[in-house]
Design a protein around this motif. Structure first.
Motif, mmCIF file in Angstrom:
data_model
loop_
_atom_site.group_PDB
_atom_site.id
_atom_site.type_symbol
_atom_site.label_atom_id
_atom_site.label_comp_id
_atom_site.label_asym_id
_atom_site.label_seq_id
_atom_site.Cartn_x
_atom_site.Cartn_y
_atom_site.Cartn_z
ATOM 1 N N PHE A 1 0.868 -1.115 -0.021
ATOM 2 C CA PHE A 1 0.157 -0.152 0.022
ATOM 3 C C PHE A 1 1.008 1.240 -0.056
ATOM 4 O O PHE A 1 0.667 2.317 -0.751
ATOM 5 C CB PHE A 1 -0.807 -0.121 1.085
ATOM 6 C CG PHE A 1 -2.084 -1.013 1.172
ATOM 7 C CD1 PHE A 1 -2.901 -1.327 -0.091
ATOM 8 C CD2 PHE A 1 -2.412 -1.618 2.264
ATOM 9 C CE1 PHE A 1 -4.059 -2.173 -0.019
ATOM 10 C CE2 PHE A 1 -3.274 -2.374 2.342
ATOM 11 C CZ PHE A 1 -4.077 -2.697 1.086
ATOM 12 N N GLU A 2 1.915 1.333 0.823
ATOM 13 C CA GLU A 2 2.924 2.168 0.897
ATOM 14 C C GLU A 2 3.457 2.701 -0.355
ATOM 15 O O GLU A 2 3.448 3.708 -0.670
ATOM 16 C CB GLU A 2 3.988 1.921 2.002
ATOM 17 C CG GLU A 2 4.644 3.267 2.428
ATOM 18 C CD GLU A 2 5.641 2.998 3.683
ATOM 19 O OE1 GLU A 2 5.129 3.035 4.766
ATOM 20 O OE2 GLU A 2 6.639 2.438 3.529
ATOM 21 N N GLU B 1 8.173 10.078 0.380
ATOM 22 C CA GLU B 1 8.526 9.768 1.702
ATOM 23 C C GLU B 1 7.089 9.380 2.533
ATOM 24 O O GLU B 1 7.162 9.183 3.819
ATOM 25 C CB GLU B 1 9.011 11.068 2.413
ATOM 26 C CG GLU B 1 10.576 11.260 1.880
ATOM 27 C CD GLU B 1 11.082 12.604 2.546
ATOM 28 O OE1 GLU B 1 11.461 12.214 3.654
ATOM 29 O OE2 GLU B 1 11.252 13.503 2.005
ATOM 30 N N ALA B 2 6.157 9.212 1.956
ATOM 31 C CA ALA B 2 4.869 8.713 2.424
ATOM 32 C C ALA B 2 5.016 7.327 3.277
ATOM 33 O O ALA B 2 5.718 6.504 2.979
ATOM 34 C CB ALA B 2 3.933 8.579 1.413
ATOM 35 N N VAL B 3 4.214 7.456 4.620
ATOM 36 C CA VAL B 3 4.513 6.369 5.323
ATOM 37 C C VAL B 3 3.033 5.845 5.863
ATOM 38 O O VAL B 3 2.265 6.726 6.260
ATOM 39 C CB VAL B 3 5.104 6.930 6.772
ATOM 40 C CG1 VAL B 3 5.159 5.675 7.777
ATOM 41 C CG2 VAL B 3 6.406 7.269 6.286
ATOM 42 N N GLN C 1 -9.480 3.048 -5.517
ATOM 43 C CA GLN C 1 -10.926 3.126 -5.798
ATOM 44 C C GLN C 1 -11.096 4.634 -5.627
ATOM 45 O O GLN C 1 -11.701 5.247 -4.514
ATOM 46 C CB GLN C 1 -11.676 2.430 -4.811
ATOM 47 C CG GLN C 1 -11.270 1.042 -4.825
ATOM 48 C CD GLN C 1 -11.640 0.400 -6.275
ATOM 49 O OE1 GLN C 1 -12.753 0.754 -6.987
ATOM 50 N NE2 GLN C 1 -10.711 -0.364 -6.910
ATOM 51 N N VAL C 2 -10.974 5.283 -6.680
ATOM 52 C CA VAL C 2 -11.358 6.889 -6.762
ATOM 53 C C VAL C 2 -12.626 7.044 -6.445
ATOM 54 O O VAL C 2 -13.251 8.216 -5.792
ATOM 55 C CB VAL C 2 -10.694 7.186 -8.228
ATOM 56 C CG1 VAL C 2 -11.139 8.890 -7.952
ATOM 57 C CG2 VAL C 2 -9.305 7.218 -8.206
ATOM 58 N N LYS D 1 3.552 6.283 -5.445
ATOM 59 C CA LYS D 1 3.810 6.248 -6.878
ATOM 60 C C LYS D 1 2.535 7.153 -7.172
ATOM 61 O O LYS D 1 2.709 8.140 -7.950
ATOM 62 C CB LYS D 1 3.630 4.899 -7.318
ATOM 63 C CG LYS D 1 3.837 4.871 -9.019
ATOM 64 C CD LYS D 1 3.862 3.758 -9.545
ATOM 65 C CE LYS D 1 4.144 3.701 -10.965
ATOM 66 N NZ LYS D 1 3.778 2.330 -11.546
ATOM 67 N N TYR D 2 1.294 6.692 -6.742
ATOM 68 C CA TYR D 2 0.196 7.428 -7.046
ATOM 69 C C TYR D 2 0.120 9.089 -6.894
ATOM 70 O O TYR D 2 -0.483 9.760 -7.522
ATOM 71 C CB TYR D 2 -1.235 6.800 -6.472
ATOM 72 C CG TYR D 2 -2.676 7.301 -6.960
ATOM 73 C CD1 TYR D 2 -3.123 6.924 -8.292
ATOM 74 C CD2 TYR D 2 -3.236 8.269 -6.395
ATOM 75 C CE1 TYR D 2 -3.995 7.187 -8.482
ATOM 76 C CE2 TYR D 2 -4.529 8.546 -6.696
ATOM 77 C CZ TYR D 2 -4.727 8.115 -7.916
ATOM 78 O OH TYR D 2 -6.029 8.527 -8.444
#
Length: 475
Positions: free
Chosen positions: A8-9, A20-22, A230-231, A14-15
């Motif tokens: 998920f991280e 540096e997202a955690v 899921q947008v 990437k998205y």
């Protein structure tokens, strides 16, 4: 589970272009759908649109001119002209001295009038949060009994068995769904006969909570199904937040109550403002405003209402004095206050925000900022949080640096590591908020995000807020 969180991280990084997202937690949630078995009658495989059929019937009954057909059907002549052009292109009519059906047109019209209606029971799915009706839904079962805390609230009223009036608003959507069932664009719904069965099931989704970087104190979220973002579901939830239906709040509260996660704010003034006090100020203000409704001031009730309003005002004054909070502002009000400060300041404006993005520091902002500087107003803009370099828009930073070089009274500095979001205008007002003034524009046409701020009008507290901001340059 660790491998899943890591996956998920990586996808969130990437998205959202957040290297540096955690990911801090992952929860299974049940997204509700109302499932309906509906008995209905319809005509399938019709070759003609309804208006085409009526126009061809007019021609068949010797209405040979466009103006005659328009008058008989009570429709605009230009619309009839479009229908006739379509029928001509399909070879269903011909226009020589007058309008006539071709042989193909006569056969098509005959088939159209002898089609036998079909009656059968079909299954439809109503998204219980957005209210959208679908003809297909691939359900991953969710055990709502064992996961009751994470079942999203059903916002859309559930249709009732044997009450077809509950689905009247869905007739057009039902007709479109029937086209998908029959792989045909020519379906005409005759009537809905009955709702034979209604029940609610839950689609299993993964609610992933994350921070933009390890030092970020805001919790953001993304929604996954079968490993994919899921947008549509997220958009629905954000629309509900915009309407005040904060269906994820219980989950966020559970995360915030987790003592293993540090959400302390280094800004003592901000930390001293209690969230519950803010909500109390808002609640009392709304109640007082509701009593200003002239329809409520009926003479027999007038005295009671005045007394209640006076009591509420006293409560509001007490909580405002104790908390220093004058009023509450929500997401879309922040940008207005930002520009209000720049337009109306007499001596100084301070803006502190962790990130800088072109969405917020846009042409309008830069133009208004320069107009403020031309009035010789002292402007302080401080930004910067650890690990934010790749999240900032460098062109916007360059534009601000150029202005700071042109105007000596403009102090623009990267203070390395702050998560504060504050706005100060003279000694008139100060705002402490969750809103990122320099990286979030809060455009109603873009993705909604719930933000809450408090306005302070106490002069000594505003000065403390201003000085605490200036102290960032010393840290």
């Amino acid at each position: 589970m660790n491998n899943e969180i890591k996956d998920f991280e990586n996808k969130i990084r990437k998205y959202h272009s957040l290297p540096e997202a955690v990911v801090i937690d992952c929860k299974l949630i049940g997204y509700p759908f109302h499932i309906l078995n509906i008995d209905l009658t319809y005509l399938a495989n019709r070759q003609l649109q309804l208006v085409e059929e009526f126009v061809m019937k007019c021609i068949n009954y010797d209405l040979k001119r466009q103006v005659e057909i328009a008058a008989f059907l009570g429709m605009d002549e230009s619309l009839i002209e479009k229908v006739l052009s379509e029928l001509l292109s399909k070879g269903l009519i011909q226009r020589e001295n007058s309008l006539n059906l071709t042989e193909l047109g006569s056969v098509s019209l005959e088939k159209q009038t002898v089609l036998a209606p079909l009656s059968e029971t079909k299954t439809f799915y109503i998204d219980a949060l957005s209210g959208k009706l679908n003809d297909k839904f691939y359900l991953n079962s969710f055990d709502s009994k064992n996961n009751s805390n994470f079942v999203l609230n059903k916002v859309v009223k559930k249709p009732r068995k044997n009450n077809i009036e509950d689905v009247v608003d869905y007739y057009e959507h039902i007709e479109k769904s029937l086209q998908n069932y029959n792989n045909s664009n020519q379906i005409e719904l005759i009537q809905v006969n009955n709702i034979e069965k209604v029940y609610t099931e839950y689609h299993e989704l993964s609610l992933v909570l994350y921070q933009r970087n390890p030092d970020d104190q805001e919790i953001e979220y993304e929604i996954f199904s079968r490993g994919n973002i899921q947008v549509d579901y997220r958009t629905t939830i954000e629309q509900l937040y915009a309407e005040g239906k904060k269906i994820l709040d219980p989950i966020f509260q559970e995360i915030k109550d987790d003592k293993s996660i540090d959400f302390n704010d280094e800004n003592k003034i901000s930390a001293s403002i209690n969230y519950e006090d803010a909500k109390t100020v808002e609640k009392l203000s709304l109640k007082i405003n509701s009593f200003n409704d002239p329809d409520l001031l009926i003479e027999t009730k007038n005295k009671v209402i005045k007394e209640e309003r006076q009591k509420l005002k006293q409560e509001l004054e007490q909580i405002q004095t104790k908390s220093k909070i004058s009023e509450i502002i929500h997401t879309y009000q922040h940008r207005d206050y930002l520009f209000k400060a720049l337009r109306e300041a007499k001596t100084r404006v301070m803006i502190v925000s962790p990130w800088i993005q072109g969405f917020a520091v846009d042409k309008n902002f830069l133009q208004q900022l320069e107009e403020t500087l031309m009035r010789n107003i002292q402007v302080y803009i401080y930004y910067g949080i650890k690990g934010s370099n790749q999240q900032n828009d460098h062109r916007s930073i360059e534009n601000l640096e150029k202005l700071s070089q042109s105007y000596k009274q403009f102090q623009f500095k990267n203070v390395k590591n702050t998560h504060r979001k504050i706005l100060v205008c003279d000694s008139r007002f100060g705002i402490v908020t969750s809103f990122n003034f320099l990286s979030f524009r809060a455009d109603p046409n873009l993705t909604y995000r719930d933000e809450l701020g408090v306005i302070i009008r106490d002069k000594s507290t505003i000065e403390d807020l201003f000085q605490s901001g200036k102290s960032l340059c010393d840290s």
